[in-house]
Design a protein around this motif. Structure first.
Motif, PDB file in Angstrom:
ATOM      1  N   ASP A   1       2.450   2.751   8.309  1.00 34.49           N
ATOM      2  CA  ASP A   1       2.921   3.428   9.636  1.00 34.49           C
ATOM      3  C   ASP A   1       2.154   3.070  10.859  1.00 34.49           C
ATOM      4  N   TYR A   2       0.735   3.470  10.382  1.00 33.56           N
ATOM      5  CA  TYR A   2      -0.215   3.318  11.420  1.00 33.56           C
ATOM      6  C   TYR A   2      -0.504   1.802  11.864  1.00 33.56           C
ATOM      7  N   LEU A   3      -0.614   0.731  10.819  1.00 31.42           N
ATOM      8  CA  LEU A   3      -0.729  -0.562  11.237  1.00 31.42           C
ATOM      9  C   LEU A   3       0.543  -1.020  11.692  1.00 31.42           C
ATOM     10  N   ARG A   4       1.725  -0.403  11.496  1.00 27.39           N
ATOM     11  CA  ARG A   4       2.694  -1.025  12.237  1.00 27.39           C
ATOM     12  C   ARG A   4       2.661  -0.475  13.779  1.00 27.39           C
TER      13      ARG A   4
ATOM     14  N   LEU B   1      -5.454  11.186  11.297  1.00 30.84           N
ATOM     15  CA  LEU B   1      -5.706  11.182   9.789  1.00 30.84           C
ATOM     16  C   LEU B   1      -4.621  10.040   9.177  1.00 30.84           C
ATOM     17  N   VAL B   2      -5.185   9.120   8.522  1.00 27.49           N
ATOM     18  CA  VAL B   2      -4.301   8.060   7.815  1.00 27.49           C
ATOM     19  C   VAL B   2      -4.631   8.258   6.403  1.00 27.49           C
ATOM     20  N   THR B   3      -3.561   8.120   5.683  1.00 25.77           N
ATOM     21  CA  THR B   3      -3.509   8.074   4.229  1.00 25.77           C
ATOM     22  C   THR B   3      -2.484   7.020   3.610  1.00 25.77           C
ATOM     23  N   SER B   4      -2.996   6.353   2.615  1.00 26.84           N
ATOM     24  CA  SER B   4      -1.874   5.455   1.943  1.00 26.84           C
ATOM     25  C   SER B   4      -0.681   6.044   1.279  1.00 26.84           C
ATOM     26  N   CYS B   5      -0.875   7.362   1.045  1.00 24.08           N
ATOM     27  CA  CYS B   5       0.124   8.234   0.186  1.00 24.08           C
ATOM     28  C   CYS B   5       1.171   9.018   0.957  1.00 24.08           C
TER      29      CYS B   5
ATOM     30  N   TRP C   1      12.165   4.700   5.860  1.00 24.83           N
ATOM     31  CA  TRP C   1      12.647   3.379   5.767  1.00 24.83           C
ATOM     32  C   TRP C   1      12.084   2.525   6.795  1.00 24.83           C
ATOM     33  N   PRO C   2      11.867   2.808   8.125  1.00 16.75           N
ATOM     34  CA  PRO C   2      11.169   1.971   8.953  1.00 16.75           C
ATOM     35  C   PRO C   2      10.000   1.010   8.366  1.00 16.75           C
ATOM     36  N   GLN C   3       9.212   1.886   7.607  1.00 14.52           N
ATOM     37  CA  GLN C   3       7.818   1.167   7.209  1.00 14.52           C
ATOM     38  C   GLN C   3       8.495   0.250   5.921  1.00 14.52           C
ATOM     39  N   LEU C   4       9.330   0.548   5.358  1.00 15.64           N
ATOM     40  CA  LEU C   4       9.731  -0.255   4.133  1.00 15.64           C
ATOM     41  C   LEU C   4      10.320  -1.381   4.633  1.00 15.64           C
ATOM     42  N   HIS C   5      11.007  -1.031   5.792  1.00 19.95           N
ATOM     43  CA  HIS C   5      11.656  -2.474   6.266  1.00 19.95           C
ATOM     44  C   HIS C   5      10.288  -3.384   6.880  1.00 19.95           C
TER      45      HIS C   5
ATOM     46  N   ARG D   1      -3.038  14.141  14.002  1.00 23.56           N
ATOM     47  CA  ARG D   1      -1.779  13.494  13.839  1.00 23.56           C
ATOM     48  C   ARG D   1      -2.070  12.901  12.381  1.00 23.56           C
ATOM     49  N   VAL D   2      -1.000  13.083  11.359  1.00 23.76           N
ATOM     50  CA  VAL D   2      -1.077  12.657  10.103  1.00 23.76           C
ATOM     51  C   VAL D   2      -0.176  11.347   9.821  1.00 23.76           C
TER      52      VAL D   2
END
Length: 433
Positions: free
Chosen positions: A415-418, A386-390, A171-175, A409-410
């Motif tokens: 979230d990474y950009l945030r 490790l960053v992923t869009s999914c 939810w924080p990333q959606l916000h 860290r995955v």
């Protein structure tokens, strides 16, 4: 005639060459496979070619349903890696992925699919989500955003959320996404409780009629919103809109469909002052990658040439996976001060994490094997993140990395950009409650 029956010419065209097992360009023996099923099963029956043999055998009545057959067919995430490698050599002659869709459709129509997939289909029919959760929970993420739990509109952008709506850790990333869109002067609408399941998983597990019902319901919801621009946070939904809906005869005409990573690349955010450049590796999800290449239905027919050779009339558009979304996430990462060090298998030749296609539900051993193999490749880059869009990939890989005690860290792209571009604290990855 069943869908699989209509694909006999494709089944016959497979030369058993095993190209479907390997990446088109091998860089090392360690990471040469493109097929997670073969990495797990270590036998030809687990490859796309082997599954096509089993499909033909089911049609001819020379093999019976059973645990061994189901194990080989459903130890598969429907990732499409086999399709990319096969087409590198044979173009559209075999098209293994389309036959795998048809094989699962046949099995489901005869009620022979694994119980876990039957349960998913039942949840989708009864509750509108594959998780078996109360449908009213789909709107809970909107709390604190000013968006209604039952949806709102009209607005300049319709935000599609997908199953992240049920996962409070997301939810924080959606916000954050809602806040970003508004900062750029966009009014935002969302479906809340009213957002339908997009039908992607139903299609993957062979429930074609259910998938079409959900797709039409989603299309009607989008059209009713009046939105001309839809942004989705779901890789699976993005793939469905571009690649699955055309197969089902469902159109989203007049609506611009965009994945959140594409919007973020168009509206880059610099890192917070003082943040050092960080080395990360990026995992191309199958759904945002090769499986989001737009699908164009073939309208020709099969004819026999030289008294024996079946050929197709018309010029079908061969999909090599090149039309997926690959640059946008990397551009957004670079803008935020991240240096991406690539794994060997990337873009259209990315290795699947193993969680998709219902595999995490019905074949968890396979899903874990595939995920650990992908993590091994990520660790080999030397990156610590490790960053992923999914979100599904992130949850799956993060759980395995935690179980194995990896110093990796995955995290999801948003979230990474945030973390990099705001002063908000990182959040822990979680699973749906």
């Amino acid at each position: 005639m069943s869908s699989l029956e209509s694909r006999k010419n494709y089944l016959n065209a497979c030369t058993r060459c095993s190209s479907c097992k390997w990446v088109p360009v091998v860089k090392s023996e360690r990471f040469a496979h493109i097929c997670p099923s073969v990495v797990h099963g270590r036998f030809h029956a687990y490859s796309a070619s082997g599954m096509l043999i089993n499909g033909y055998s089911l049609l001819s009545g020379t093999v019976a349903y059973g645990e061994t057959l189901n194990d080989s067919i459903y130890s598969c995430s429907m990732c499409g890696g086999c399709d990319v490698s096969c087409k590198t050599n044979f173009a559209d002659l075999v098209e293994p992925l389309d036959s795998l869709y048809a094989l699962r459709e046949k099995i489901a129509s005869e009620n022979q699919q694994p119980q876990a997939l039957k349960a998913i289909a039942q949840h989708l029919r009864a509750l509108g989500n594959p998780l078996g959760l109360p449908p009213e929970r789909r709107g809970e993420w909107t709390a604190g955003t000013g968006l209604g739990r039952d949806g709102n509109g009209p607005a300049s952008v319709l935000l599609h959320v997908g199953d992240d709506a049920f996962d409070s850790s997301r939810w924080p990333q959606l916000h954050h996404v809602v806040d970003l869109l508004r900062r750029h002067g966009l009014s935002v609408a969302t479906g809340g409780v009213q957002e339908p399941d997009c039908g992607a998983l139903a299609f993957d597990i062979g429930e074609r009629q259910l998938a079409e019902t959900l797709a039409r319901k989603t299309a009607a919801w989008i059209q009713a919103s009046g939105a001309k621009h839809l942004i989705t946070c779901s890789d699976a939904a993005f793939s469905a809109f571009r690649n699955i809906y055309p197969r089902l005869g469902v159109t989203l005409e007049g609506v611009r469909i965009q994945h959140i990573s594409e919007w973020l690349a168009e509206h880059p955010s610099p890192p917070v002052e003082g943040r050092k450049k960080e080395v990360v590796t990026y995992h191309d999800s199958c759904k945002l990658g090769r499986l989001s290449e737009p699908y164009q239905p073939w309208t020709g027919e099969w004819v026999t040439e030289l008294n024996s050779l079946p050929v197709r009339t018309g010029a079908p558009k061969t999909r090599f996976g090149l039309g997926g979304v690959y640059d946008a996430p990397r551009q957004a990462l670079a803008a935020a001060g991240a240096q991406v060090v690539e794994m060997e298998r990337i873009r259209e030749a990315s290795f699947c994490c193993g969680a998709a296609g219902g595999a995490d539900a019905c074949q968890p051993g396979f899903a874990a094997t595939a995920g650990r193999h992908r993590l091994e490749e990520a660790v080999a880059t030397g990156a610590n993140t490790l960053v992923t869009s999914c979100s599904q990939c992130s949850r799956h890989l993060d759980r395995l990395a935690s179980e194995d005690g990896l110093a990796l860290r995955v995290v999801t792209l948003v979230d990474y950009l945030r973390e990099r571009t705001t002063t908000e604290q990182p959040i822990e990855t979680g699973v749906p409650a």
